[in-house]
Structure formats: C-alpha cells, structure tokens
Design a protein around this motif. Sequence first.
Motif, PDB file in Angstrom:
ATOM      1  N   ASP A 152      16.791  -8.722   8.997  1.00 21.86           N
ATOM      2  CA  ASP A 152      17.447  -9.288  10.175  1.00 21.86           C
ATOM      3  C   ASP A 152      18.958  -9.345  10.008  1.00 21.86           C
ATOM      4  O   ASP A 152      19.704  -9.161  10.971  1.00 21.86           O
ATOM      5  CB  ASP A 152      16.909 -10.697  10.443  1.00 21.86           C
ATOM      6  CG  ASP A 152      15.402 -10.705  10.640  1.00 21.86           C
ATOM      7  OD1 ASP A 152      14.906  -9.857  11.407  1.00 21.86           O
ATOM      8  OD2 ASP A 152      14.724 -11.534  10.010  1.00 21.86           O
ATOM      9  N   GLU A 153      19.414  -9.633   8.792  1.00 19.95           N
ATOM     10  CA  GLU A 153      20.844  -9.734   8.518  1.00 19.95           C
ATOM     11  C   GLU A 153      21.154  -9.008   7.215  1.00 19.95           C
ATOM     12  O   GLU A 153      20.379  -9.066   6.257  1.00 19.95           O
ATOM     13  CB  GLU A 153      21.279 -11.212   8.374  1.00 19.95           C
ATOM     14  CG  GLU A 153      21.067 -12.053   9.632  1.00 19.95           C
ATOM     15  CD  GLU A 153      22.077 -11.754  10.710  1.00 19.95           C
ATOM     16  OE1 GLU A 153      23.105 -11.109  10.416  1.00 19.95           O
ATOM     17  OE2 GLU A 153      21.836 -12.171  11.859  1.00 19.95           O
ATOM     18  N   TRP A 154      22.284  -8.345   7.203  1.00 19.41           N
ATOM     19  CA  TRP A 154      22.743  -7.630   6.016  1.00 19.41           C
ATOM     20  C   TRP A 154      24.202  -7.986   5.810  1.00 19.41           C
ATOM     21  O   TRP A 154      25.022  -7.799   6.712  1.00 19.41           O
ATOM     22  CB  TRP A 154      22.562  -6.133   6.217  1.00 19.41           C
ATOM     23  CG  TRP A 154      23.110  -5.262   5.131  1.00 19.41           C
ATOM     24  CD1 TRP A 154      23.307  -5.589   3.822  1.00 19.41           C
ATOM     25  CD2 TRP A 154      23.525  -3.895   5.257  1.00 19.41           C
ATOM     26  NE1 TRP A 154      23.811  -4.524   3.124  1.00 19.41           N
ATOM     27  CE2 TRP A 154      23.957  -3.468   3.980  1.00 19.41           C
ATOM     28  CE3 TRP A 154      23.564  -3.002   6.322  1.00 19.41           C
ATOM     29  CZ2 TRP A 154      24.427  -2.185   3.746  1.00 19.41           C
ATOM     30  CZ3 TRP A 154      24.025  -1.731   6.087  1.00 19.41           C
ATOM     31  CH2 TRP A 154      24.457  -1.326   4.817  1.00 19.41           C
ATOM     32  N   MET A 155      24.520  -8.544   4.643  1.00 16.83           N
ATOM     33  CA  MET A 155      25.861  -9.060   4.380  1.00 16.83           C
ATOM     34  C   MET A 155      26.452  -8.394   3.158  1.00 16.83           C
ATOM     35  O   MET A 155      25.837  -8.366   2.093  1.00 16.83           O
ATOM     36  CB  MET A 155      25.797 -10.583   4.199  1.00 16.83           C
ATOM     37  CG  MET A 155      25.401 -11.322   5.468  1.00 16.83           C
ATOM     38  SD  MET A 155      24.849 -13.025   5.163  1.00 16.83           S
ATOM     39  CE  MET A 155      23.171 -12.728   4.588  1.00 16.83           C
ATOM     40  N   ASP A 156      27.652  -7.878   3.321  1.00 14.50           N
ATOM     41  CA  ASP A 156      28.332  -7.133   2.270  1.00 14.50           C
ATOM     42  C   ASP A 156      29.292  -8.051   1.517  1.00 14.50           C
ATOM     43  O   ASP A 156      29.770  -9.045   2.064  1.00 14.50           O
ATOM     44  CB  ASP A 156      29.099  -5.963   2.908  1.00 14.50           C
ATOM     45  CG  ASP A 156      29.749  -5.065   1.873  1.00 14.50           C
ATOM     46  OD1 ASP A 156      29.276  -5.044   0.721  1.00 14.50           O
ATOM     47  OD2 ASP A 156      30.721  -4.374   2.217  1.00 14.50           O
TER      48      ASP A 156
ATOM     49  N   SER B 209       0.825  -1.209   0.000  1.00 16.24           N
ATOM     50  CA  SER B 209       0.000   0.000   0.000  1.00 16.24           C
ATOM     51  C   SER B 209       0.858   1.258   0.000  1.00 16.24           C
ATOM     52  O   SER B 209       0.382   2.345  -0.339  1.00 16.24           O
ATOM     53  CB  SER B 209      -0.925   0.016   1.219  1.00 16.24           C
ATOM     54  OG  SER B 209      -0.178   0.194   2.423  1.00 16.24           O
ATOM     55  N   ALA B 210       2.128   1.112   0.387  1.00 15.29           N
ATOM     56  CA  ALA B 210       3.034   2.264   0.413  1.00 15.29           C
ATOM     57  C   ALA B 210       3.495   2.595  -0.993  1.00 15.29           C
ATOM     58  O   ALA B 210       3.542   1.737  -1.882  1.00 15.29           O
ATOM     59  CB  ALA B 210       4.235   1.967   1.303  1.00 15.29           C
ATOM     60  N   ASP B 211       3.853   3.855  -1.195  1.00 15.24           N
ATOM     61  CA  ASP B 211       4.416   4.243  -2.487  1.00 15.24           C
ATOM     62  C   ASP B 211       5.812   3.662  -2.671  1.00 15.24           C
ATOM     63  O   ASP B 211       6.235   3.372  -3.791  1.00 15.24           O
ATOM     64  CB  ASP B 211       4.469   5.766  -2.594  1.00 15.24           C
ATOM     65  CG  ASP B 211       3.079   6.394  -2.590  1.00 15.24           C
ATOM     66  OD1 ASP B 211       2.285   6.074  -3.497  1.00 15.24           O
ATOM     67  OD2 ASP B 211       2.797   7.181  -1.670  1.00 15.24           O
ATOM     68  N   SER B 212       6.545   3.503  -1.557  1.00 11.02           N
ATOM     69  CA  SER B 212       7.891   2.935  -1.630  1.00 11.02           C
ATOM     70  C   SER B 212       8.237   2.279  -0.304  1.00 11.02           C
ATOM     71  O   SER B 212       7.831   2.756   0.761  1.00 11.02           O
ATOM     72  CB  SER B 212       8.921   4.022  -1.955  1.00 11.02           C
ATOM     73  OG  SER B 212      10.224   3.485  -1.951  1.00 11.02           O
ATOM     74  N   VAL B 213       8.965   1.180  -0.384  1.00  8.22           N
ATOM     75  CA  VAL B 213       9.529   0.516   0.789  1.00  8.22           C
ATOM     76  C   VAL B 213      11.044   0.524   0.625  1.00  8.22           C
ATOM     77  O   VAL B 213      11.565   0.155  -0.431  1.00  8.22           O
ATOM     78  CB  VAL B 213       9.022  -0.934   0.940  1.00  8.22           C
ATOM     79  CG1 VAL B 213       9.661  -1.599   2.157  1.00  8.22           C
ATOM     80  CG2 VAL B 213       7.500  -0.964   1.042  1.00  8.22           C
ATOM     81  N   ILE B 214      11.741   0.965   1.666  1.00 11.37           N
ATOM     82  CA  ILE B 214      13.202   1.006   1.637  1.00 11.37           C
ATOM     83  C   ILE B 214      13.721   0.007   2.656  1.00 11.37           C
ATOM     84  O   ILE B 214      13.432   0.106   3.846  1.00 11.37           O
ATOM     85  CB  ILE B 214      13.714   2.428   1.946  1.00 11.37           C
ATOM     86  CG1 ILE B 214      13.183   3.411   0.889  1.00 11.37           C
ATOM     87  CG2 ILE B 214      15.232   2.448   1.996  1.00 11.37           C
ATOM     88  CD1 ILE B 214      13.612   4.839   1.124  1.00 11.37           C
ATOM     89  N   TRP B 215      14.488  -0.987   2.160  1.00 18.49           N
ATOM     90  CA  TRP B 215      15.064  -1.996   3.041  1.00 18.49           C
ATOM     91  C   TRP B 215      16.129  -1.343   3.937  1.00 18.49           C
ATOM     92  O   TRP B 215      17.034  -0.653   3.438  1.00 18.49           O
ATOM     93  CB  TRP B 215      15.717  -3.101   2.230  1.00 18.49           C
ATOM     94  CG  TRP B 215      14.891  -4.261   1.787  1.00 18.49           C
ATOM     95  CD1 TRP B 215      15.032  -5.553   2.197  1.00 18.49           C
ATOM     96  CD2 TRP B 215      13.834  -4.285   0.808  1.00 18.49           C
ATOM     97  NE1 TRP B 215      14.128  -6.366   1.541  1.00 18.49           N
ATOM     98  CE2 TRP B 215      13.376  -5.621   0.686  1.00 18.49           C
ATOM     99  CE3 TRP B 215      13.235  -3.299   0.021  1.00 18.49           C
ATOM    100  CZ2 TRP B 215      12.363  -5.984  -0.176  1.00 18.49           C
ATOM    101  CZ3 TRP B 215      12.203  -3.666  -0.831  1.00 18.49           C
ATOM    102  CH2 TRP B 215      11.779  -4.989  -0.923  1.00 18.49           C
ATOM    103  N   VAL B 216      16.046  -1.572   5.253  1.00 22.30           N
ATOM    104  CA  VAL B 216      17.004  -0.982   6.187  1.00 22.30           C
ATOM    105  C   VAL B 216      17.451  -2.029   7.208  1.00 22.30           C
ATOM    106  O   VAL B 216      16.786  -3.043   7.419  1.00 22.30           O
ATOM    107  CB  VAL B 216      16.413   0.235   6.941  1.00 22.30           C
ATOM    108  CG1 VAL B 216      16.089   1.360   5.972  1.00 22.30           C
ATOM    109  CG2 VAL B 216      15.170  -0.158   7.742  1.00 22.30           C
ATOM    110  N   LYS B 217      18.598  -1.761   7.827  1.00 22.16           N
ATOM    111  CA  LYS B 217      19.133  -2.626   8.878  1.00 22.16           C
ATOM    112  C   LYS B 217      19.673  -1.753  10.011  1.00 22.16           C
ATOM    113  O   LYS B 217      20.379  -0.779   9.763  1.00 22.16           O
ATOM    114  CB  LYS B 217      20.269  -3.499   8.331  1.00 22.16           C
ATOM    115  CG  LYS B 217      21.017  -4.330   9.395  1.00 22.16           C
ATOM    116  CD  LYS B 217      20.145  -5.445   9.930  1.00 22.16           C
ATOM    117  CE  LYS B 217      20.906  -6.404  10.837  1.00 22.16           C
ATOM    118  NZ  LYS B 217      21.263  -5.812  12.146  1.00 22.16           N
TER     119      LYS B 217
END
Length: 329
Positions: free
Chosen positions: A211-215, A117-125
């Motif tokens: 939950d996890e963000w891997m570079d 329903s949102a115009d945009s979702v931004i993935w964050v950690k």
Amino acid sequence: MAGRGSRLRPHTLTVPKPLIPIAGKPIVHRLVEDIAGVINQDIEEIAFIIHKDFGKQVEIELVAIAEKLGSRGTIYYQNEALGTAHAIMCAKDSMQGPIVVAYADTLFRADFTLDTSADSVIWVKQVDDPSAFGVVKLDGERIVDFVEKPKEYVSDLAIIGIYYFKSGETLRAELQYLLDNNIVKGGEYQLTDGLENMKQKGLKFVPGKVDEWMDCGNKNVTVETNTRMLGFLHQDGENLVDANVKMENSTIIPPCHIGADVVLINATVGPNVSLGRGCHVIDSSIKNSLVQTHAHIKNANLDNAMIGNHASFDGKFTSISIGDYSVLE
C-alpha cells in the motif's frame, strides 16, 4: 546493506544508512519487523550483508535486532560493489529453504497474505512514473516479464526491492551461474538476470502489492519518510512520546516521536518531528524534521531539517542537513 549511502551524506559518514532512525527506530529494524508481519512465520535467521568498515558496534546492533525477533543474527561482508547478485551471494551459506531478500533502504506498509505456493513473490507498488523503476508485467496474477526503466509503458508496478523465494537453494544456484560465467551488466552481477533465468525455466512468480512504499535515499525523502511513518504510527495509536521527557513552557504538536531524556525549554515541536534520546531543544520551533540522538538545538526555526547525533545548532537557518558531532553556533 553494504553500500556507503553517499546520497545521504553527511549522515552516513559515521552511521550506515540502514541504522538511521525513522520515528525513533532504525530503518532496517522497521524493515525486518514489517517483513515478519507479512510472512507471518517464525524466522530462523536474519543475515545482514554489510561492509567490513561498518565496525563491531554496528554488527552488535544488527544481531540485537534479529534477536529481538527471536531469530539468529548473522553478519556477512561485501567489500566490493559488484552488484545485487554478488551481494546476495555473500550470504550463500544462509540461503536454505524459504528466504526473503530485502534491500535495507526501503520501508513499506502492506496488508497482503504471502502466497507460499509460488516459487517467488516480488513486492511491488503502483507508481505514477514507471520509467524511473524496474517494473513487472503481469498475465493475470502471474509475473511474465521484468523490465528495467521502460521507455514505453508496459506496467506501472514498480519493484521495491523485497523478494520471497520458496527455495533459497534454487536462487543460490542461479546466482552462482551468473558469477561462474561472468554475466554482468554495467560491470555488476544483477539479481534480475537470475530472476529471468528462473522464469525461463517455468518457475512461478507472483506480485505482492504494498500500500505504501517509502524511500530513504537522500535527506529530503528521508525526512518525508519520517513524516509519513509518524502519521501511520499515530493512526495505529502507538505512543510515540517517552515518559521521561522534561518540558518547560513547551508544546508538542503530534504526530511526533520524542525519545527518552529529551529536554524542551520554550520550544514548539511538531508536527512530524522525531527527536532522539537525550536531545535538548531551547527557544526553538521545529516541524517536519528528523533529529538523531543527543543533539542540542537553540534559537532555531527548523522545517525539513535533518540533524545528526551529538550535533550542536544555534542559528536562524531552516532547511538544514548537518551530520554527527557538527557544531553551528
């Protein structure tokens, strides 16, 4: 994914960074699978923005990744590093309807439902040191500001480089405005400028918290990401050892990914090791390392190592990083 991956050289001299395997599967392959899991919708098309010098074989592999997910694969080219907004606009012909934009050197683990329903979702950690990242500021569950590398604390929610837009046409129009009016920062057209314009017009932005963000930016963090991914897959009960591994007086300590036609003789492998297809490991011990396909390793004691395709290593070094077709004997 048009960048050169210079921080991961020598491994990116012959293979684009998003095609480096993590736990036996290319980074970009894992990324699109994980995005597909979060959005939980059919994906019509996956557009890959690459450099023309990547070559036809890379393009074939990328299209195959899309087709495995039941999607159409499309290739676009960004041949000048003119920023994120410019890169995305190279694929403007595919920006229709709901879209996801992702930078292809990031992996994540998440269990959230996409708010369509949102115009945009931004993935964050959530991160310990937000000053090193672009962050979002929230008012309740709505994003009200984007701040690049804040010197004073405003938020600890770092933007990881994955975005959902309800309307690809709206994003395309905002980024086209940047290009038409030569709105640049540091000589580049930035996606965040387009996001700011959309926010000023009242569009609703919400966070998608991972939950996890891997570079996978350099050798050390790529090896660490391989270790973390192996652990997650092992917890999920995934079988990571191919049935055609040949072993003689050898031990595998999980979690490990061992590809097809690997030969182990007088070897101890693991924990946290990926061995690609056709590797031979003789009289060696390997842990916490990432080895690509058809490498030959002998008389080695490796830890925190990364070895490229068709490399040959015979020696007593430990924390090494050698690229494709290298020979150390």
